[in-house]
Design an enzyme around this catalytic site. Structure first.
Site: not given
Ligand code: FES
Ligand code: FES
Lengths: 284, 781, 194
Positions: B488-490, B529-531, B733, B736, B738
């Site tokens: 879902g986060q894209g 972990a947004s990695r 970049a 971003v 979480e």
């Protein structure tokens, strides 16, 4: 599957009565199903037969006569009440209560009578209908009876209806000219929620009588003694109303709120409601 | 870097959205296989009990039942960092809601009916529910056998004979002396209750056992390779024997990292002779059985000089791990090395204890412990500012990490880390910080403003890696293969953008396969972990470069020129000096064919990889080391209005700044911020598990566990992105996803203190808690 | 009638409409998020009215029309509403999306020009954990405005969205309407690049 039961959809009351009285085990009346089907799914209720009353024409009536008297059939979904312009005009408190229930989708199914017959202390339709002095009609093969709504509730989730009795409609007398009505509900969030506490009331400037009822603060919704407003100032009436509520309420603590919070917030709702109802040029 | 970007940085629309708005997107529970069975799970009614006897006979007799299992049938332990869990409880149950037995049957109804007929005899055992009690010497032990559990050594330190699953220490400078010497000191305690992730799709897994102990799995998971790896460890199978597919996933937020229902589906399928088995958590089980976010008790002491410089910070974090800590230990670790906030502090001591209790257990949840520790830290910072008589924003400005400072684990803060101060300034400006609020909308209402910082780094093993493959199609389009999951986060859209950018293709000619499949798509550790944009993005850049190298080589040979002279752009390759000799990608993608029929090259498949570099384990005694590949900083500022008679809080405006390094896709970054802020509002205002005195969860349904609805939005939300490039990040970049959720509670708590002069320390800030707080103050003279 | 097709079946009384749609008709677009009417993931139109299919018995729908998300795109072309969801970023994990689309469809059918409050009221029965709702509300508003514009000016150009770069047809036409629910993202760019 929700459960194992038989489903019947009678088109007349006598037919429904026969089905309810049949000997195939416990039966339940299905209107909107938004409480019943949830209970069946959660196995809190295990009827053998569901009697769907939505196709009984007599129960689908939603009438407002020229004087403003209102009849709400047991199969009328809440959204129909909400959308009826005449009701919005004359009984805004009723509409506010209906709008506070659940979600738009559920209000297309849920009925006012069903909300009452579920007999939850938090039933949102109860306080306003109590304050309006509504009568409930019930039909059974033995005959029909009319009862004041206040006598319906006998305990948490308990009504005085017999097993073969069907609540058929609500009747509300034509409101006094200029009657004001209102409903306030405290929830945990703005989105759909059961009431932490609720208060409803009517005020008839022509007679000077203020009627209040409250929900979610005792085993059943409570109708308070009418208050004669007379020439008392708003502050005095508010004070009187708050004291009456404080004397009557017996809140409990549950997952939604503590008794302390209910005790604190219900008087606030009542005070605000009374202020609204008494306000010059307040809601009709 | 001065290259003009064509695709990266634009709001490319997600192509998966087409499948999702039409209903075509298939999630795990939408899949069906011939002969597929449905499973139901029987859970424990007790928080702590010995299983005396399980009678499965009546269940087996239910028509349509194909397999019935209890814990005694399965002697394996599961876990990511610490192997403390069973597929089904064996000998003892450790929380109410723990799976005890399971049934697979032709229909879900039959499976449920069979579950109801299972008779389990329990002998209740002493239980412990508060992690602080659980640390007492005489507390009942949730895991008496802790000593025998396998765990990641050198990183986690379980304390056998206690309920402590991990103790993370951070030691920098001399905290005791500096606290004693500080001009001003504060001490405060805070609490976050356990909460649930509430993905709209509950956990679901399908497994089909195959000959030779092989198994094929379709699962709603964030981490196909981790599922495979952990299953291989616990079932003793080679990795190749396990094939894991991940179709569309309906949200995860950390709750679908690690192992979920896959092992149970696998053993049921085996027991049912290899019929595929679907296990779906009911919503109630999603609350009560699958993992949640750990609760946290924190105690924080801060010392500062009179001119507002923080000299010392001491914190104790006691995590309520619940009955299992296989993933929770890492939350306790990560939150410790972030546990002083984004500040330069010379003397710091942190003890983070992950403690077993008899409650539903914890795992990763968006923010990974940071929302929780920063609830305390950022509230405490405001208290300190007040004590110093300083503006809270100014106090923070003086202490935020700046170039040349070191973090509490000794990492040097550089320009490539981003600029926390700019985040602070941006949100302050957005809400007119420093200027008084407008008049409240009613006499019984008051307004207030609050500000809070946030930071987080990916919490991952030092050697975390991933790979990407790009293959060119017959028509010169590109297919990107990865095994990170876009739940879902894209990220997939961002990776398509990166591939398009690097390959010089229009975005419409770059596709990304949505089904991850460990047999076909290349390795990725876990999507947490947004990695993923950072690591996956770098891998895609390398894979694209590999494709270009191959394209160039074939084109050079075809044209009879040196490879160095070849330029690839706009879907063609040509010698720089002779653009008219261009060969299209289409004619190179599968190999080039000369006019005479001879062919060279072959299908072009590029691969790229990325591995975390320069990370170290933290020193067990001091916590010093380099734990983070990158840090993302941000801030929130809010203005609220409080109804002092009912306790309700309305959010008038919330501004959120994140130093993204580079906004790869503005539309999806904005979506992450808005979504994260609203999820953070849930943690702030509404959410929290309630238990009775026997440890039974009282609100395992949407009736009594409320999450924000469309009616609960702030009146205004302002996302702000800063672009101070990240060294090593793709196009500068950093992650971003979480961050927008972190510190939402802190900012609102600070605004509440501003509005009412009351310091609330316990979440959620429900109308009830707020009002009772006001009443209490009125009673105390 | 389900999505315009007559469906005839004999089903047990206890089967919900949701189970009937998903398990018998293979219309798996409609999702189950709770099974008790609280989340809206299973929203379908029953005789044109949004209801939660998990709390409707299949037998109750006998003789009614049912519309699901699968009926929303006509002839393989996304509806304006669907396109608005795609273009505003109203879709993340997508699990809530079919229910959202059906709630919005019900609203726009009874009121093609709803107020912001009506939009919120109509959509508040659908939970979404990913998007924070702002883009969803914006999508519904945008669809209403676009349909009104379409009525006034003839059909929209049939441009497809998806793998095309930001086909901002809806947003372009109605740029002023966008951002009603969400004040725009501000961006501070350090390097002067776009
Ligand atoms: S599944 Fe029907 S409302 Fe949640
Ligand atoms: S997009 Fe994931 S729940 Fe709405």
């Amino acid at each position: 599957m929700l459960g194992r039961f038989d489903y019947q959809r009678p088109s007349t009351l006598p037919e429904a009565g026969r089905l309810l009285a049949g000997n195939d085990g416990p039966a339940a009346v299905l209107a909107g199903g938004t409480d019943l089907l949830v209970d069946i799914r959660g196995r809190r209720h295990d009827p053998r037969i569901l009697v769907d009353i939505k196709r009984i024409d007599a129960l689908r009536r939603l009438d407002v006569d020229s004087a403003g008297a209102l009849t709400i059939g047991a199969a009328v979904p809440l959204n129909e009440i909400i959308e009826r312009a005449a009701i919005r005009r004359t009984l805004p408190g009723l509409v506010q209560a209906a709008e506070s229930i659940a979600t738009y989708q559920l209000r297309n199914r849920a009925t006012a009578v069903g909300n009452l017959c579920n007999a939850s202390p938090a039933a949102d339709m109860a306080p306003i209908l109590l304050a309006l002095g509504a009568d409930l009609m019930a039909w059974s093969p033995h005959g029909e009876r009319t009862m004041p709504l206040s006598s319906l509730f006998v305990g948490v989730k308990k009504t005085c209806l017999a097993a073969d009795e069907i609540a058929t409609e609500l009747r509300i007398l034509a409101p006094e000219p200029g009657l004001r009505s209102g409903f306030l509900k405290q929830q945990r969030l703005r989105g759909h929620d059961l009431a932490v506490s609720s208060a409803a009331g009517t005020y008839a400037p022509s007679t000077g009588v203020l009627r209040l009822a409250v929900g979610s603060c005792a085993p059943t919704p409570l109708l308070l003694e009418p208050i004669e407003v007379g020439r008392s100032s708003k502050a005095v009436v508010e004070e009187k109303a708050v004291r009456a509520v404080q004397a009557a309420m017996r809140p409990i603590s549950d997952t939604r709120a503590s008794a302390d919070y209910r005790r604190a917030v219900l008087p606030v709702l009542v005070k605000r409601l009374v202020a609204d109802l008494l306000a010059e040029g307040g809601a009709p | 870097m001065t290259r003009e970007l064509r695709v990266v940085g634009t709001s490319v629309l997600r192509d998966d959205a087409i499948d999702k708005v039409t209903g075509a997107a298939r999630y795990t529970t939408d899949l069906a296989f011939p002969g597929m069975l449905h499973a139901a799970i029987l859970t424990s009614p007790h928080a702590s009990a010995r299983i005396v006897h399980v009678d499965l006979e009546a269940a087996r007799a239910v028509p349509g039942v194909r397999a019935v299992l209890a814990g005694s049938d399965l002697d394996v332990r599961l876990g990511l960092y610490l192997r403390d869990k069973r597929i089904l409880a064996r000998d003892v149950v450790r929380y109410q809601g723990e799976p005890v037995a399971a049934v697979a049957a032709d229909t879900l109804d039959a499976a449920r009916e069979a579950c109801r007929r299972i008779r389990v005899e329990y002998d209740e055992l002493p239980a412990v529910f508060d992690p602080r009690d659980a640390m007492a010497a005489d507390a009942p032990l949730v895991h008496p056998d802790l000593a025998s559990y396998d765990h990641m050594r050198g990183v986690f330190f379980p304390k056998p004979g206690t309920n402590v699953a991990h103790h993370q220490k951070i030691r920098k400078g001399d905290v005791r002396a500096s606290l004693a010497a500080a001009d001003v000191r504060i001490e405060a305690s805070f609490y976050n209750p356990p909460v649930q992730h509430v993905p709209m799709e509950t956990h679901a897994s399908i497994a089909q056992a195959l000959p030779e102990s092989r198994v094929e799995i379709w699962t709603s998971s964030q981490s196909p390779y981790t599922v495979r790896h952990l299953l291989s460890a616990c079932l003793g199978l080679p990795h190749a024997a396990i094939r894991v597919h991940v179709p569309y996933v309906g949200g995860g937020f950390g709750g679908k990292a690690g192992l979920g229902l896959e092992p149970l589906a696998t053993v049921l399928s085996r027991a049912a002779g290899g019929r595929p088995v679907l296990v779906t958590a009911t919503r109630e089980q999603e609350f009560n059985t699958t993992p949640s976010r750990q609760g946290l008790h924190s105690t924080i002491k801060i010392g500062a000089t009179r001119d507002g410089r923080i000299t010392a910070l001491e914190a104790t974090y006691v995590w309520d791990a619940g009955a299992y800590a296989d993933y929770g230990v890492n939350v306790g670790r990560a939150a410790a090395y972030s546990g002083a906030g984004p500040y330069a502090i010379d003397h710091c001591s942190i003890d983070s204890y992950v403690v077993y209790t008899n409650k539903v257990y914890g795992t990763a949840y968006r923010g990974f412990g940071h929302l929780e520790v920063l609830w305390g830290i950022e509230r405490a910072m405001d208290q300190m500012a007040r004590k110093l008589g300083l503006d809270p924003a100014e106090f923070r400005r003086r202490n935020l990490l700046k170039e040349g400072a070191t973090t509490i684990t000794g990492e040097l803060f550089t320009a490539g880390h981003g600029k926390p101060v700019e985040c602070l300034d941006a949100v302050a400006k957005a809400i007119d910080w420093g200027r008084p609020s407008g008049a409240p909308s009613a006499p019984h209402k008051v307004r207030g403003k609050g500000i809070a910082m946030l930071h987080k780094a990916p919490a991952m093993p030092t050697y975390t890696s991933c790979a990407a493959v790009i293959k060119l199609d017959e028509d010169g389009a590109a297919d990107v293969l990865v095994s990170g999951v876009d739940y879902g986060q894209g990220t997939y859209t961002v990776l398509r953008q990166i591939a398009a950018e690097e390959l010089g293709l229009p975005i419409g000619k770059v596709h990304l396969t949505w089904d991850c499949d460990t047999a076909l798509t290349p390795y990725d550790w876990q999507t947490v972990a947004s990695r993923f944009s950072y690591m996956g993005g770098n891998a895609v850049i390398e894979a694209a470069a590999d494709c270009l190298r191959q394209l160039t080589a074939v084109a050079a040979q075809a044209l009879g020129v040196a490879p160095e002279t070849i330029v690839c752009q706009d879907e063609v390759a040509f010698p720089a000096a002779e653009p008219d000799r261009a060969i299209s990608y289409k004619d190179l993608a599968l190999g080039y064919t000369f006019p005479n029929g001879n062919a060279i090259g072959g299908p072009i498949i590029g691969h790229g990889r990325f591995i975390a570099t320069g990370l170290t384990h933290l020193d067990p005694e001091t916590g010093q080391g380099r734990p983070a590949q990158f840090w993302t900083y941000g801030a929130h500022a809010v203005e609220i209005e409080v109804d002092t008679e009912t306790g309700e809080i309305e959010i008038l405006h919330i501004a959120t700044a994140v130093d993204a390094g580079k906004v790869l896709n503005p539309l999806s970054c904005t979506g992450q911020v808005i979504g994260g802020v609203v999820q953070g509002l849930g943690s702030t205002l509404l959410e929290g598990f309630q238990f009775d005195d026997k440890g039974r969860l009282l609100n395992p349904s949407f009736v009594d566990y409320k999450i924000p609805t469309a009616k609960d939005l702030p009146r205004r939300m302002t996302p702000i992105f800063l672009e101070n490039p990240q060294s090593g990040g793709p196009y500068g970049a950093r992650g971003v996803a979480e961050h927008p959720m972190i510190s939402v509670p802190s900012a609102i708590g600070n605004a509440l203190a501003d509005a009412l002069g009351i310091d609330y320390t316990v979440l959620p800030l429900s109308p009830e808690r707020v009002l009772l707080g006001i009443q209490k103050r009125e009673k105390t003279p | 009638m389900v999505n315009g097709h007559m469906e005839t079946a004999s089903v047990p009384s206890g089967l919900t409409l949701l189970e009937f749609l998903r398990d018998r008709l293979y219309l798996t677009g409609t999702k189950e998020g709770c099974g008790i009417g609280e989340c809206g993931a299973c929203t379908v139109l029953l005789d044109e009215k949004p209801v939660t299919a998990c709390l409707v018995l299949a037998v109750e729908a006998d003789g009614c029309t049912v519309e699901t998300v699968e009926g929303e795109a006509a002839d393989g072309q996304l509806s304006v509403l669907q396109r608005a969801f795609v273009e505003t970023g109203a879709v993340q994990c997508g699990f809530c999306t079919p229910g959202m689309i059906m709630s919005a469809r019900g609203l726009l059918r009874r009121d093609p020009n709803p107020s912001d409050n009506e939009i919120v009221e109509a959509m508040a029965g659908n939970l979404c954990r990913c998007t924070g709702y702002a883009a969803i509300l914006e999508a519904v508003r945008l669809a209403a405005v676009a349909v009104a514009a379409q009525r006034a000016a003839g059909p929209l150009t049939g441009e497809t969205v998806g793998s095309q770069p930001a086909a901002e047809t809806l947003m372009g036409e109605t740029g002023t309407e966008r951002r009603r629910f969400l004040r725009g993202a501000e961006s501070t760019r350090k390097d002067g690049r776009r």
